[in-house]
Motif scaffolding. Structure first.
Motif, PDB file in Angstrom:
ATOM      1  N   SER A  19      10.224  -4.970 -10.671  1.00 55.09           N
ATOM      2  CA  SER A  19      10.487  -3.517 -10.272  1.00 55.09           C
ATOM      3  C   SER A  19      11.629  -2.804 -11.291  1.00 55.09           C
ATOM      4  N   GLU A  20      11.539  -1.814 -11.482  1.00 53.51           N
ATOM      5  CA  GLU A  20      12.368  -1.234 -12.323  1.00 53.51           C
ATOM      6  C   GLU A  20      13.803  -1.180 -12.414  1.00 53.51           C
ATOM      7  N   ASP A  21      14.254  -1.253 -11.070  1.00 52.96           N
ATOM      8  CA  ASP A  21      15.721  -1.344 -10.619  1.00 52.96           C
ATOM      9  C   ASP A  21      16.062  -2.647 -10.038  1.00 52.96           C
ATOM     10  N   GLY A  22      15.151  -3.589  -9.847  1.00 52.60           N
ATOM     11  CA  GLY A  22      15.290  -4.954  -9.376  1.00 52.60           C
ATOM     12  C   GLY A  22      15.577  -5.092  -7.846  1.00 52.60           C
ATOM     13  N   LEU A  23      15.067  -3.862  -7.403  1.00 54.32           N
ATOM     14  CA  LEU A  23      14.838  -3.844  -5.650  1.00 54.32           C
ATOM     15  C   LEU A  23      13.500  -4.587  -5.245  1.00 54.32           C
ATOM     16  N   PHE A  24      13.511  -5.717  -4.588  1.00 53.26           N
ATOM     17  CA  PHE A  24      12.229  -6.593  -4.620  1.00 53.26           C
ATOM     18  C   PHE A  24      11.785  -6.383  -3.139  1.00 53.26           C
ATOM     19  N   ALA A  25      12.463  -6.521  -2.125  1.00 53.13           N
ATOM     20  CA  ALA A  25      11.959  -6.161  -0.472  1.00 53.13           C
ATOM     21  C   ALA A  25      12.935  -5.577   0.310  1.00 53.13           C
ATOM     22  N   ILE A  26      12.314  -5.050   1.540  1.00 50.03           N
ATOM     23  CA  ILE A  26      13.322  -4.402   2.349  1.00 50.03           C
ATOM     24  C   ILE A  26      12.890  -4.779   3.672  1.00 50.03           C
ATOM     25  N   GLY A  27      13.937  -5.070   4.577  1.00 51.73           N
ATOM     26  CA  GLY A  27      13.600  -5.562   5.914  1.00 51.73           C
ATOM     27  C   GLY A  27      13.957  -6.730   6.333  1.00 51.73           C
ATOM     28  N   GLY A  28      13.374  -7.400   7.447  1.00 50.22           N
ATOM     29  CA  GLY A  28      13.738  -9.058   7.574  1.00 50.22           C
ATOM     30  C   GLY A  28      15.037  -8.987   8.406  1.00 50.22           C
ATOM     31  N   ASP A  29      15.779  -9.972   8.323  1.00 51.59           N
ATOM     32  CA  ASP A  29      16.751 -10.288   9.064  1.00 51.59           C
ATOM     33  C   ASP A  29      17.974 -11.056   8.204  1.00 51.59           C
ATOM     34  N   LEU A  30      19.034 -11.217   8.829  1.00 52.87           N
ATOM     35  CA  LEU A  30      20.066 -11.936   8.084  1.00 52.87           C
ATOM     36  C   LEU A  30      20.448 -13.439   8.614  1.00 52.87           C
ATOM     37  N   SER A  31      19.332 -14.003   9.152  1.00 49.81           N
ATOM     38  CA  SER A  31      19.589 -15.364   9.572  1.00 49.81           C
ATOM     39  C   SER A  31      19.947 -16.244   8.592  1.00 49.81           C
ATOM     40  N   PRO A  32      20.806 -17.508   8.987  1.00 52.79           N
ATOM     41  CA  PRO A  32      21.194 -18.369   8.001  1.00 52.79           C
ATOM     42  C   PRO A  32      19.903 -18.854   7.135  1.00 52.79           C
ATOM     43  N   GLU A  33      18.570 -19.055   8.051  1.00 54.67           N
ATOM     44  CA  GLU A  33      17.460 -19.563   7.442  1.00 54.67           C
ATOM     45  C   GLU A  33      17.009 -18.745   6.178  1.00 54.67           C
ATOM     46  N   ARG A  34      16.826 -17.685   6.636  1.00 57.78           N
ATOM     47  CA  ARG A  34      16.342 -16.605   5.725  1.00 57.78           C
ATOM     48  C   ARG A  34      17.173 -16.243   4.371  1.00 57.78           C
ATOM     49  N   LEU A  35      18.534 -16.179   4.760  1.00 58.65           N
ATOM     50  CA  LEU A  35      19.515 -16.195   3.560  1.00 58.65           C
ATOM     51  C   LEU A  35      19.276 -17.375   2.659  1.00 58.65           C
ATOM     52  N   GLN A  36      19.270 -18.512   3.176  1.00 57.14           N
ATOM     53  CA  GLN A  36      19.260 -19.767   2.422  1.00 57.14           C
ATOM     54  C   GLN A  36      17.842 -19.676   1.562  1.00 57.14           C
ATOM     55  N   HIS A  37      16.683 -19.326   2.164  1.00 50.38           N
ATOM     56  CA  HIS A  37      15.558 -19.244   1.379  1.00 50.38           C
ATOM     57  C   HIS A  37      15.569 -18.274   0.459  1.00 50.38           C
ATOM     58  N   ALA A  38      16.089 -16.950   0.701  1.00 50.40           N
ATOM     59  CA  ALA A  38      16.228 -16.042  -0.335  1.00 50.40           C
ATOM     60  C   ALA A  38      16.851 -16.483  -1.842  1.00 50.40           C
ATOM     61  N   TYR A  39      18.067 -16.977  -1.450  1.00 47.27           N
ATOM     62  CA  TYR A  39      19.072 -17.570  -2.584  1.00 47.27           C
ATOM     63  C   TYR A  39      18.136 -18.720  -3.376  1.00 47.27           C
ATOM     64  N   GLU A  40      17.183 -19.334  -2.484  1.00 50.73           N
ATOM     65  CA  GLU A  40      16.463 -20.540  -3.464  1.00 50.73           C
ATOM     66  C   GLU A  40      15.546 -20.201  -4.253  1.00 50.73           C
ATOM     67  N   ILE A  41      14.983 -18.817  -3.827  1.00 50.54           N
ATOM     68  CA  ILE A  41      13.888 -18.276  -4.947  1.00 50.54           C
ATOM     69  C   ILE A  41      14.420 -17.193  -5.635  1.00 50.54           C
ATOM     70  N   GLY A  42      15.699 -17.179  -5.443  1.00 51.90           N
ATOM     71  CA  GLY A  42      16.291 -15.928  -6.746  1.00 51.90           C
ATOM     72  C   GLY A  42      16.570 -14.621  -5.969  1.00 51.90           C
ATOM     73  N   LEU A  43      16.444 -14.353  -4.793  1.00 52.54           N
ATOM     74  CA  LEU A  43      16.981 -12.919  -4.126  1.00 52.54           C
ATOM     75  C   LEU A  43      18.295 -13.030  -3.468  1.00 52.54           C
ATOM     76  N   PHE A  44      18.984 -12.016  -3.379  1.00 54.79           N
ATOM     77  CA  PHE A  44      20.249 -11.672  -2.766  1.00 54.79           C
ATOM     78  C   PHE A  44      20.144 -10.404  -1.812  1.00 54.79           C
ATOM     79  N   PRO A  45      20.963 -10.454  -0.858  1.00 58.79           N
ATOM     80  CA  PRO A  45      20.917  -9.008   0.042  1.00 58.79           C
ATOM     81  C   PRO A  45      22.128  -8.264  -0.711  1.00 58.79           C
ATOM     82  N   TRP A  46      21.965  -6.951  -0.967  1.00 62.09           N
ATOM     83  CA  TRP A  46      22.814  -5.941  -1.144  1.00 62.09           C
ATOM     84  C   TRP A  46      22.399  -4.602  -0.595  1.00 62.09           C
ATOM     85  N   PHE A  47      23.146  -4.050   0.385  1.00 60.10           N
ATOM     86  CA  PHE A  47      23.048  -2.644   1.072  1.00 60.10           C
ATOM     87  C   PHE A  47      24.190  -2.403   1.855  1.00 60.10           C
ATOM     88  N   ASN A  48      24.021  -1.001   2.151  1.00 63.47           N
ATOM     89  CA  ASN A  48      25.010  -0.459   2.869  1.00 63.47           C
ATOM     90  C   ASN A  48      24.997  -0.871   4.417  1.00 63.47           C
TER      91      ASN A  48
END
Length: 216
Positions: A19-48
């Protein structure tokens, strides 16, 4: 950009999507399991806070190779004075709370919601999320936190209440962990970290390094 649901903890492989600006996905939740999985594949959350959860995978990626750490003469003098003391994981939640509340130029809010802090605290209890604290006269004056994925440290946010505190903490952390980490992920560019030796690499190169951690 992909739309996620809160039931299935999965993401598409970011290696195959740009993606041009790096935004990859929207939604989901902030559970510890999802956070760990996100970082393991190269994603990170950043939002207001109060908005939809946004997941990012920028290209290029801003990183620091520990053996390329730069320490200026002025910072060497600061460190040699030994005015600062450093600890790890001594007060994890307090570090995150200070990162959450500190005022930042050009930012009106923070992505560090209480829900996110709660989940990160659970990951800290699993030795995945870590905090680094900087003390002066027994007062917490700086620090940062991140997540350890194998030999990659995914740095997230830092705060400083006195001059050079967070920079001293970062230098101390990297200097003491050159054999423990192959890479420090700084995510997006900042002059502060560029002065310490951080550089841009392609998303492809970053994911290649990260994937080695998952294969180990």
């Amino acid at each position: 950009m992909f739309l996620l649901n809160s039931k299935e903890i999965s993401f598409p492989n970011p290696e195959f999507y740009d993606s041009e600006d790096g935004l990859f996905a929207i939604g989901g939740d902030l559970s510890p399991e999802r956070l760990q999985h996100a970082y393991e594949i190269g994603l990170f959350p950043w939002f207001n806070e109060g908005e939809e959860i946004l997941w990012w995978c920028p290209d290029p990626r801003f990183v620091l190779f520990p053996d390329k750490l730069k320490i200026s003469k002025s910072m060497r003098r600061v460190l040699n004075k030994e005015d600062f003391q450093f600890t790890e994981n001594k007060c994890f939640r307090e570090v995150l709370t200070k990162c959450q509340k500190i005022e930042r130029t050009g930012q009106d809010g923070t992505w560090l919601s209480d829900e996110l802090i709660d989940s990160l605290e659970k990951l800290n209890q699993q030795n995945i999320a870590q905090s680094i604290e900087v003390w002066q006269d027994e007062k917490l004056v700086g620090g940062f936190y991140g997540l350890q994925i194998g030999k990659v440290f995914c740095g997230e946010s830092m705060f400083s209440e006195v001059s050079n505190a967070s920079k001293a903490g970062f230098i101390n952390f990297v200097s003491n962990n050159k054999n423990n980490f192959d890479l420090i992920d700084c995510q997006i560019h900042s002059e502060h970290l560029e002065s310490l030796g951080a550089e841009m690499i392609s998303k492809k190169a970053y994911l290649k390094i990260l994937n080695k951690q998952n294969e180990a």
